[in-house]
Write an enzyme that holds these catalytic residues in place. Structure first.
Site, PDB file in Angstrom:
ATOM      1  N   GLU A 292      -9.768  21.385   6.759  1.00  0.00           N
ATOM      2  CA  GLU A 292     -10.597  22.593   6.639  1.00  0.00           C
ATOM      3  C   GLU A 292     -10.395  23.115   5.227  1.00  0.00           C
ATOM      4  O   GLU A 292      -9.260  23.336   4.808  1.00  0.00           O
ATOM      5  CB  GLU A 292     -10.192  23.638   7.688  1.00  0.00           C
ATOM      6  CG  GLU A 292     -10.137  23.113   9.131  1.00  0.00           C
ATOM      7  CD  GLU A 292     -11.430  22.472   9.627  1.00  0.00           C
ATOM      8  OE1 GLU A 292     -12.506  22.769   9.065  1.00  0.00           O
ATOM      9  OE2 GLU A 292     -11.373  21.634  10.546  1.00  0.00           O
ATOM     10  N   CYS A 326     -10.442  32.045   3.062  1.00  0.00           N
ATOM     11  CA  CYS A 326     -11.457  31.007   2.917  1.00  0.00           C
ATOM     12  C   CYS A 326     -12.811  31.552   3.352  1.00  0.00           C
ATOM     13  O   CYS A 326     -13.854  31.087   2.914  1.00  0.00           O
ATOM     14  CB  CYS A 326     -11.086  29.799   3.749  1.00  0.00           C
ATOM     15  SG  CYS A 326     -10.624  30.272   5.406  1.00  0.00           S
TER      16      CYS A 326
HETATM   17  P1  NAD Z   1      -4.515  23.976  -2.210  1.00  0.00           P
HETATM   18  O1  NAD Z   1      -5.495  22.897  -1.952  1.00  0.00           O
HETATM   19  O2  NAD Z   1      -4.113  24.261  -3.596  1.00  0.00           O
HETATM   20  O3  NAD Z   1      -3.154  23.674  -1.425  1.00  0.00           O
HETATM   21  C1  NAD Z   1      -3.146  23.400  -0.046  1.00  0.00           C
HETATM   22  C2  NAD Z   1      -1.951  22.522   0.272  1.00  0.00           C
HETATM   23  O4  NAD Z   1      -2.152  21.257  -0.358  1.00  0.00           O
HETATM   24  C3  NAD Z   1      -0.630  23.076  -0.258  1.00  0.00           C
HETATM   25  O5  NAD Z   1       0.398  22.779   0.648  1.00  0.00           O
HETATM   26  C4  NAD Z   1      -0.452  22.299  -1.549  1.00  0.00           C
HETATM   27  O6  NAD Z   1       0.896  22.177  -1.947  1.00  0.00           O
HETATM   28  C5  NAD Z   1      -1.032  20.961  -1.164  1.00  0.00           C
HETATM   29  N1  NAD Z   1      -1.494  20.176  -2.306  1.00  0.00           N
HETATM   30  C6  NAD Z   1      -1.902  20.611  -3.510  1.00  0.00           C
HETATM   31  N2  NAD Z   1      -2.225  19.562  -4.299  1.00  0.00           N
HETATM   32  C7  NAD Z   1      -2.019  18.458  -3.555  1.00  0.00           C
HETATM   33  C8  NAD Z   1      -2.176  17.072  -3.805  1.00  0.00           C
HETATM   34  N3  NAD Z   1      -2.631  16.617  -4.969  1.00  0.00           N
HETATM   35  N4  NAD Z   1      -1.865  16.207  -2.810  1.00  0.00           N
HETATM   36  C9  NAD Z   1      -1.438  16.666  -1.625  1.00  0.00           C
HETATM   37  N5  NAD Z   1      -1.261  17.963  -1.337  1.00  0.00           N
HETATM   38  C10 NAD Z   1      -1.559  18.842  -2.291  1.00  0.00           C
HETATM   39  O7  NAD Z   1      -5.080  25.272  -1.474  1.00  0.00           O
HETATM   40  P2  NAD Z   1      -4.422  26.725  -1.408  1.00  0.00           P
HETATM   41  O8  NAD Z   1      -4.545  27.353  -2.746  1.00  0.00           O
HETATM   42  O9  NAD Z   1      -3.084  26.712  -0.747  1.00  0.00           O
HETATM   43  O10 NAD Z   1      -5.410  27.421  -0.388  1.00  0.00           O
HETATM   44  C11 NAD Z   1      -6.645  27.909  -0.783  1.00  0.00           C
HETATM   45  C12 NAD Z   1      -7.768  26.982  -0.379  1.00  0.00           C
HETATM   46  O11 NAD Z   1      -7.689  26.747   1.025  1.00  0.00           O
HETATM   47  C13 NAD Z   1      -9.128  27.599  -0.624  1.00  0.00           C
HETATM   48  O12 NAD Z   1      -9.996  26.606  -1.116  1.00  0.00           O
HETATM   49  C14 NAD Z   1      -9.546  28.052   0.772  1.00  0.00           C
HETATM   50  O13 NAD Z   1     -10.935  28.164   0.940  1.00  0.00           O
HETATM   51  C15 NAD Z   1      -8.953  26.993   1.622  1.00  0.00           C
HETATM   52  N6  NAD Z   1      -8.755  27.441   2.995  1.00  0.00           N
HETATM   53  C16 NAD Z   1      -9.634  26.982   3.944  1.00  0.00           C
HETATM   54  C17 NAD Z   1      -9.493  27.405   5.256  1.00  0.00           C
HETATM   55  C18 NAD Z   1     -10.431  26.905   6.325  1.00  0.00           C
HETATM   56  O14 NAD Z   1     -10.130  27.086   7.502  1.00  0.00           O
HETATM   57  N7  NAD Z   1     -11.544  26.302   5.983  1.00  0.00           N
HETATM   58  C19 NAD Z   1      -8.472  28.285   5.604  1.00  0.00           C
HETATM   59  C20 NAD Z   1      -7.593  28.721   4.599  1.00  0.00           C
HETATM   60  C21 NAD Z   1      -7.744  28.282   3.296  1.00  0.00           C
END
Ligand code: NAD
Length: 542
Positions: A292, A326
């Site tokens: 998501e 999000c």
């Molecule tokens: P992010 O993608 O930066 O990080 C999410 C997770 O992925 C973290 O644990 C991070 O350490 C990990 N991550 C980062 N780079 C990675 C890589 N290269 N390989 C593997 N893992 C990696 O997102 P964020 O800043 O924590 O959250 C914000 C984002 O999440 C926004 O885009 C938001 O819209 C989305 N979000 C979506 C929902 C939904 O239900 N659709 C809910 C909450 C947040």
């Protein structure tokens, strides 16, 4: 035990008010005071064993960025590999537990969170992720409790999904957990999602390696400790803070990867998916990918909309939790006839919004999560100030002296295709396009086309025919669609959450649809009267 247990009926956890004089306010203030005075040492936990020794990383308070709240031990490569072995090792025993026993662990966790752990999690979420008391309460208390209780209820429904049987045979479905381990990767912005992504697969008998988001590690760590207190056996969920790329490279190369439960940005999900595709021949099964991701959530108003309701929807939808949901509204389409009143209301509300330290309960908003987010938002705002066809109606300022503060900002944008009407901003910035009243229908098409995302959206109108028209025209533009309401605040069990297009796989967290992804059913047919002769009757001569 012999018997078919009744699972307690779930109900949504009531949201406490924290009004002056309430017991919850006193308890929360005391938890805030004690957590503000300590630096928590956070290890990895692998097979029930605490592991320290990797690189250290600090968690700081976004609204007071010099304050260190936790010191986190990253798992190194050996520890990450050990976490996979621990998960695989724990699965045989865990998967053999009766559903009632697994469910009891998570129902107990929900009860602990509703009582003595509530303010521990709320205070950690406020300090570490800069949420106000109310935003923490609806996240780290209520939503997480709801995930735990409703998932048990939905799992019961899923297990009851059984085939019919013809005479002489009995058909059954064995809803097996996936073979291998599940990798849960969680975002910073909801403690509840941090808790749900590892526990939903675990409830279905899977074992998990959980990598929390660095900036949410404090609250996530407290939740992990709560799970242990609730009786989660060692190795079922392995808590592995670390470098995301290093953790992913090791886990995604393992033949036993059975699934990924991810919430975060679209870019990261796409990178993970490509990496899985590149490793496809290695895996024992096709890994399930549930992701998501981002949104460019909209509010579109019809000329018949109630201006006051619309303005409140915009303010709450765009600016609560600093626009870092999000589902946060970040683009709006307002008819010219309504704009002066709506603009004045929103500007006046923005003027009254207090921003600052979340431990001061009079503040409506805290800071954005970290320096990286702050710099990204400041760059967006600086560019917007000089871009032609864009005017800053309110806000636009930033201040990083104490914390990562970004003012709630309202932009008026001439071109509906302008960058900030299409890209996810993930901050307290709402871009508004004012359209001619006669172009309502055309505006709906623009809403549908301008962004690659399709997570949430809301339409405001008092004319029923306009609501019907919007519902049809925007059918694929949002997985969570609101009529006369802001596009945020989905409640577990009431508005199953998730979106399609670039917003994710839309497997609806906290619903039976999500749990289905964590089982691999085996169909079992038992024949009560197996044939004793291979020849069929039609083969006889006469
Ligand atoms: P992010 O993608 O930066 O990080 C999410 C997770 O992925 C973290 O644990 C991070 O350490 C990990 N991550 C980062 N780079 C990675 C890589 N290269 N390989 C593997 N893992 C990696 O997102 P964020 O800043 O924590 O959250 C914000 C984002 O999440 C926004 O885009 C938001 O819209 C989305 N979000 C979506 C929902 C939904 O239900 N659709 C809910 C909450 C947040």
């Amino acid at each position: 035990m012999s018997g078919i247990a009744n699972i307690p009926a779930p109900h949504n956890e009531p949201v406490l008010s924290y009004a002056p004089g309430t017991a919850e306010r006193t308890a929360l203030k005391s938890a805030l005071a004690s957590q503000s005075g300590e630096v928590v040492d956070v290890p990895a936990v692998i097979g029930g064993r605490m592991v320290r020794g990797g690189k250290l990383e600090d968690v700081t308070a976004p609204h007071r960025h010099r304050q260190v709240l936790a010191r986190v031990h990253h798992a190194d490569a050996d520890a990450i590999r050990a976490a996979v072995e621990a998960a695989v090792e724990a699965q045989r025993d865990w998967a053999s537990w009766r559903f009632e026993d697994r469910a009891a662990v998570f129902l107990k966790a929900a009860d602990l969170l509703a009582a003595e752990w509530r303010q521990v999690l709320n205070a950690a979420t406020m300090l570490g992720q800069s949420k106000t008391a109310y935003q923490a309460e609806i996240d780290s208390a209520c939503e997480l409790i709801d995930f735990l209780r409703f998932n048990v209820h939905f799992a019961e429904q899923l297990y009851a999904e059984q085939p019919m049987s013809a005479a002489g045979a009995w058909n059954r479905l064995d809803h097996r957990p996936l073979e291998g381990f599940v990798y849960a990767i969680t975002p910073f912005n909801f403690t509840a999602i941090g808790g749900n992504l590892p526990t939903a697969p675990a409830l279905m008998g899977n074992t998990v390696v959980w990598k929390p988001a660095a900036t949410a590690t404090l609250s996530n760590w407290h939740f992990y400790r709560l799970l242990e207190e609730a009786g989660l056996p060692p190795g079922v969920i392995n808590f592995v803070p670390g470098d995301p790329v290093e953790v992913s490279n090791i886990l995604l190369a393992d033949s036993r990867l059975a699934g990924i439960h991810f919430t975060g940005s679209t870019t990261v999900l796409r990178a993970l998916w490509k990496q899985v595709a590149g490793n496809l021949e290695r895996y024992r099964s096709y890994p399930r990918i549930v992701g998501e991701t981002g949104g460019k959530d909209f509010i579109v108003a019809h000329p018949s909309a109630d201006a006051a309701a619309l303005a409140v929807g915009m303010v709450r939808g765009a600016y609560e939790y600093q626009g870092q949901k999000c589902s946060a509204a970040s683009r709006a389409y307002v008819p010219r006839s309504l704009w002066p009143e709506v603009r004045d209301r929103v500007v006046s509300d923005i003027g009254s919004i207090r921003v600052g330290d979340v431990a001061d309960f009079t503040n409506f908003r805290g800071a954005v999560i970290d320096q990286r987010a702050f710099t990204r938002l400041r760059t967006h705002l600086e560019r917007a100030k000089t871009d032609s066809g864009v005017s800053v109606v309110a806000g636009g300022g930033t201040d990083d002296r104490e914390g990562w503060f970004v003012q709630p900002t309202l932009l008026q944008v001439d071109d509906p295709g302008y960058r900030l009407m299409c890209e996810e901003i993930f901050g307290p910035v709402l871009a508004v396009h004012v359209y001619d009243d006669a172009r309502w229908r055309e505006t709906l098409d623009i809403v549908d086309r301008t962004s690659p995302y399709a997570l949430t959206g809301g339409v405001f109108a008092q004319e029923r025919s306009a609501l019907i028209e919007a519902e049809q025209a925007l059918r694929n533009a949002a997985g969570n669609f609101y009529l006369n309401d802001k596009p945020t605040g989905a409640v577990v069990g009431q508005q199953p959450f998730g979106g399609a297009r670039a917003s994710g796989t839309n497997d609806k967290a906290g619903s039976i649809l999500n749990l289905m992804r964590w089982v691999s059913p085996r169909a079992i047919k038992e024949n009560f009267d197996p044939p004793k002769d291979y020849r069929y009757p039609f083969m006889r001569e006469a």
